[in-house]
Every structure is written in C-alpha cells, then in structure tokens.
Design an enzyme around this catalytic site. Structure first.
Site, PDB file in Angstrom:
ATOM      1  N   ASN A 213       0.870  -1.187   0.000  1.00  0.00           N
ATOM      2  CA  ASN A 213       0.000   0.000   0.000  1.00  0.00           C
ATOM      3  C   ASN A 213       0.902   1.231   0.000  1.00  0.00           C
ATOM      4  O   ASN A 213       2.117   1.124   0.190  1.00  0.00           O
ATOM      5  CB  ASN A 213      -0.933  -0.042   1.223  1.00  0.00           C
ATOM      6  CG  ASN A 213      -0.149  -0.024   2.506  1.00  0.00           C
ATOM      7  OD1 ASN A 213       0.482   0.968   2.836  1.00  0.00           O
ATOM      8  ND2 ASN A 213      -0.143  -1.142   3.215  1.00  0.00           N
ATOM      9  N   ASP A 282      -3.115  -6.764   5.323  1.00  0.00           N
ATOM     10  CA  ASP A 282      -3.921  -7.753   6.054  1.00  0.00           C
ATOM     11  C   ASP A 282      -3.909  -9.132   5.390  1.00  0.00           C
ATOM     12  O   ASP A 282      -4.374 -10.100   5.961  1.00  0.00           O
ATOM     13  CB  ASP A 282      -5.377  -7.269   6.151  1.00  0.00           C
ATOM     14  CG  ASP A 282      -5.497  -6.073   7.085  1.00  0.00           C
ATOM     15  OD1 ASP A 282      -4.857  -6.100   8.152  1.00  0.00           O
ATOM     16  OD2 ASP A 282      -6.225  -5.121   6.745  1.00  0.00           O
ATOM     17  N   ASP A 309      -2.229  -9.837  12.925  1.00  0.00           N
ATOM     18  CA  ASP A 309      -2.550  -8.456  13.320  1.00  0.00           C
ATOM     19  C   ASP A 309      -1.532  -8.094  14.406  1.00  0.00           C
ATOM     20  O   ASP A 309      -1.617  -8.572  15.542  1.00  0.00           O
ATOM     21  CB  ASP A 309      -3.982  -8.368  13.848  1.00  0.00           C
ATOM     22  CG  ASP A 309      -4.383  -6.928  14.141  1.00  0.00           C
ATOM     23  OD1 ASP A 309      -3.536  -6.172  14.660  1.00  0.00           O
ATOM     24  OD2 ASP A 309      -5.531  -6.571  13.861  1.00  0.00           O
ATOM     25  N   LYS A 344     -12.387  -0.599  16.778  1.00  0.00           N
ATOM     26  CA  LYS A 344     -11.020  -1.146  16.854  1.00  0.00           C
ATOM     27  C   LYS A 344     -10.412  -0.945  18.234  1.00  0.00           C
ATOM     28  O   LYS A 344      -9.678  -1.789  18.735  1.00  0.00           O
ATOM     29  CB  LYS A 344     -10.126  -0.503  15.786  1.00  0.00           C
ATOM     30  CG  LYS A 344     -10.446  -1.001  14.407  1.00  0.00           C
ATOM     31  CD  LYS A 344      -9.660  -0.295  13.324  1.00  0.00           C
ATOM     32  CE  LYS A 344     -10.264  -0.672  11.977  1.00  0.00           C
ATOM     33  NZ  LYS A 344      -9.721   0.099  10.882  1.00  0.00           N
ATOM     34  N   LYS A 348      -9.259  -4.347  19.999  1.00  0.00           N
ATOM     35  CA  LYS A 348      -7.834  -4.596  20.221  1.00  0.00           C
ATOM     36  C   LYS A 348      -7.403  -4.194  21.638  1.00  0.00           C
ATOM     37  O   LYS A 348      -6.223  -4.225  21.958  1.00  0.00           O
ATOM     38  CB  LYS A 348      -7.007  -3.848  19.162  1.00  0.00           C
ATOM     39  CG  LYS A 348      -7.384  -4.257  17.728  1.00  0.00           C
ATOM     40  CD  LYS A 348      -6.398  -3.808  16.675  1.00  0.00           C
ATOM     41  CE  LYS A 348      -6.939  -4.127  15.278  1.00  0.00           C
ATOM     42  NZ  LYS A 348      -5.985  -3.877  14.195  1.00  0.00           N
TER      43      LYS A 348
END
Ligand code: CTP
Length: 405
Positions: A213, A282, A309, A344, A348
């Site tokens: 990316n 991911d 992750d 998130k 997380k």
C-alpha cells in the site's frame, strides 16, 4: 515534567516580533518558576508587541534590546549574554527572524547574541500558516535543523490569531519548557521506551511481485522523532519506505507483516508505550514462488491468507500485566471514521486510537499534513490538524506526557 532539571540553569529567551510575543512573557515566568535563571533579548519588532519593562519585571534584569546602546553594552551586552547562556530559546521565532538566523545576519539584539552563542538553540516558530508553509521558510528551518545544535518545538496546529486554521501557532508554553528540559538532558519521557511501527509491509508472491500500500511512514516517524525530542528511547519497526531521517532512533527494518510481528512481539513487553501506525497488509499470497512466475504459468486467481494483526497480538501478549505499556492504534478509514475507530479501540483493547480519514484533503498516505481524531478511553474526542510533526507532538502530549483520566 521534571522541572528540577532547570534549577540554576542559564537560559536566554530571544523574543521575535509576532503576536505570540505576549506568550514569551508566560514562558519566561514558567522557566523562572522551574528554577532557571533567565535573560531576555528582544528584536525591535518584538518591542512593538511587548515592552521591555514587562520582561524586566518578570525576570529581574532589563532585556537586551539595543546593542548600539553603550549603557546596555557596558552593563551586560550581546557578547556577555552569549557567553553567559547555556541554552537559547527563540520564541516566537518569526519567519523573518528564522531567515535572518539562517543567513547569519546580526542586526538586532537577538541575532547578534545568537551569532555569538555556541550552545543549543531551541526555535519555537509562530506565524501565519501560509508563511510557515512557504517553501522559503521551510527551507530555512530545514537548513538550521541540519546543525545538531538547532531544534524546533512546534508550531502547534489549530486556530491562529489571524483566524486561519493550520500550523503556525506558537507551541504551548509547557511544550516549550519541555523542549528546553529535553535539550538540557532531561524531558518528560526521559527513561521511557517507546516502540513504534511505521510504513507499509510487503507480501511477496514471487521475488519481484508483492502486495502493499502507499504508506510512507511519515506519521510514525514524526511520532518517533517527537518522542525522542521529549527524552524517550525510541525503537521504530519500519516497513520499506526508502530514505528517511533516522537520527536518534533505533530503526529495525522489516519487510512483511510476519517480520513486523516478530520484531514487535520481542520488544513490546519492555516498552512503556507501543504506537502502531504501520499500514500492515492484512493479506498475503498463500505461497511465495522461489523464482519469478512466468506469464504463461501464473495462476488465474491468487489465493490469499491473513497476516498476523501485529497490534492485536501485542495487546494480547501484554494483557493483564501489572506494567502494561500504553497501547495506541491508528485507524485509517474511508467512511464512518470515528465509529470504525471506536470498534477497533474495543476489539484490540487499546488505550487510545487515532482515527484518520484517508480520503480527506491534506490527510492520510504520503501527505505532510494530517487531520485526525484522537479517541481515548477517558476524556472527550480531540480533533487535531496540522503538519504531521505538530500533530504527533500533540498526540504524545495528550496520551503520554499528561494522560487524561
Ligand atoms: N494493525 C496491525 N496489524 C495488522 C493490521 C492492523 O498492527 N495486520 C494495526 C495498525 O497499525 C493500526 C490498527 O491496527 O494501528 C488499525 O489498522 P487498520 O488497518 O485501520 O485496521 P484493521 O485492524 O486492519 O481493520 P480493517 O481492515 O477492518 O479496517
């Protein structure tokens, strides 16, 4: 902040001529309160905003305003001042003053004393956003920062005196005092270890092709440099981003999400804070061909599998520990930004998350500016906007230097 670090330290404050000059009054008072001995030098323009008498009352010594005045020079002139000081703070450092310092001019009390000064210099820029963003100003600042003796604090992001919004506000007085302490060998994060992930990851399908990316790592590196300036020991686990400024940082170069996870998990337990800014891929191709795949033999469809992750695994690793690091995530979103970021934060088990609308103008991948919302478990959401460095400084001061709640 450990203000005792300033006890008896000799600090020169050079005041430039901008509307923020009035905040220099507060700065000299705070430095004095922290035990420093302070002397002031003012440009002529500064005297249009604040009178020398104000500083004399606050500091107990008349400021140096005119190096042609025999009375001033005979008493404690620009050379005496330069020899006396241990550190020189320029606040506000206007565009004009920065240009003069860079070019080596010496036409007023601030520039002449600075020319003769050999110690560390902290510049606290303050000006209109367009003047700050002007290529000439940026070039002047960059040129000064190439000398290790010079550092900057701010400018902060937000509403400016002229009504514009953006970078250009004089850094908070507390942040300037912290920068002074840091330069003198202390800082609010002295003794702390900060771990940062930054940049993209690459997931190779053969030796020459990968999934990735456009992340450039700028936000993570801005946080790393700011944390370092505040006295922290900083390790950056960095994906492939090309040439970047690594000064003062421990940088661990990685390529894939798996590499990044391994390097982070071996360090997170001993960190005081872990800030995950990396744009981790991911997915990765299920297999990696050892040789370049030829057009004819390539699969029609690529089978992908999930990568670790990194942040979630780090959070699980330190869950329930007595001395758990502060965990900060970033959320790159294109829609329902705050809502997705909050999800998130919960999933997380983070202390805070910085939500980033990557589709907004002047935000996201590769830009030098950012506009983010800081969401933490305590305290209201805060919107920050400005250069990535300014935004980074404010994130650290909100979450690590003076945490809310
Ligand atoms: N992150 C990570 N490892 C991953 C994915 C994300 O460490 N494999 C971290 C990022 O560095 C960031 C946070 O998790 O701090 C959120 O990343 P983001 O890509 O916005 O979210 P994802 O968890 O990937 O969720 P989604 O793809 O559903 O948006």
């Amino acid at each position: 902040m450990d203000a005792s670090a300033l006890k008896g330290r000799r600090i020169i404050v050079g005041v430039g001529g901008g509307i923020a000059a009035y905040k220099a009054c507060e700065l000299v008072r705070e430095l004095g309160r922290a035990g420093a001995e302070v002397r002031v030098a003012m440009t002529e323009a500064a005297r249009q905003f604040v009178t020398p008498l104000t500083f004399q009352a606050l500091v107990g010594h008349p400021p140096l305003t005119d190096y042609f005045d025999p009375a001033q020079e005979g008493n404690f002139g620009h050379l005496d001042l330069a020899r006396w000081g241990e550190l020189y703070v320029v606040a506000p450092a206007t565009a004009d003053l920065i240009a003069k310092i860079r070019a080596g001019f010496g036409g007023d009390a601030v520039t002449t004393s600075l020319l003769a000064f050999k110690g560390p210099v902290v510049l606290a820029p303050a000006m209109n956003v367009a003047m700050w963003e002007n290529a000439r100003t940026q070039e002047n600042v960059e040129s000064l920062l190439k000398e290790a003796r010079f550092s900057t604090v701010g400018p902060g992001a937000g509403m400016l005196a002229c009504g514009d919004v953006g970078s250009g506000r004089l850094a908070d007085v507390g942040a300037i005092v912290s920068a002074v302490v840091a330069r003198l060998g202390g800082g609010p994060l002295t003794g702390k270890t900060v771990l940062v992930t930054a940049g993209p990851t690459r997931e190779y399908l053969d030796p020459v092709r990968f999934i990735s990316n456009p992340s450039t790592g700028k936000m993570g590196l801005a946080l790393a440099h700011e944390a370092r300036a505040l006295g922290a020991k900083v390790t950056v686990v960095l994906g492939p981003v090309g040439a970047v400024d690594r000064t003062g940082l421990e940088v661990v170069d990685v390529v894939s999400a798996e590499d990044m996870a391994r390097e982070v998990l071996s360090r997170v337990e001993t960190a005081d804070a872990f800030i995950a800014t990396a744009a981790v891929s991911d997915w990765r191709p299920e297999t990696r061909a050892p040789q370049k795949v030829k057009k004819g033999e390539g699969p029609e469809n690529l089978k992908l599998v999930r990568t670790p992750d990194v942040l979630l695994e780090a959070s699980r690793k330190v869950a329930g520990r007595a001395k758990r690091p502060v965990l900060v995530g970033f959320a790159a979103e294109t829609e329902r930004v705050v809502e997705h970021a909050r999800e998130k934060l919960e999933r997380k088990e983070l202390d805070a998350i910085v939500a980033n609308d990557v589709t907004a103008e002047g935000a996201g991948f590769g830009t030098d500016t950012n506009r983010v919302t800081v969401i933490s478990r305590s305290g209201p959401d805060r919107v920050l906007q400005g250069s990535k460095r300014a935004v980074a400084g404010e994130i650290l001061s909100l979450l690590l230097v003076s945490p809310r709640g």
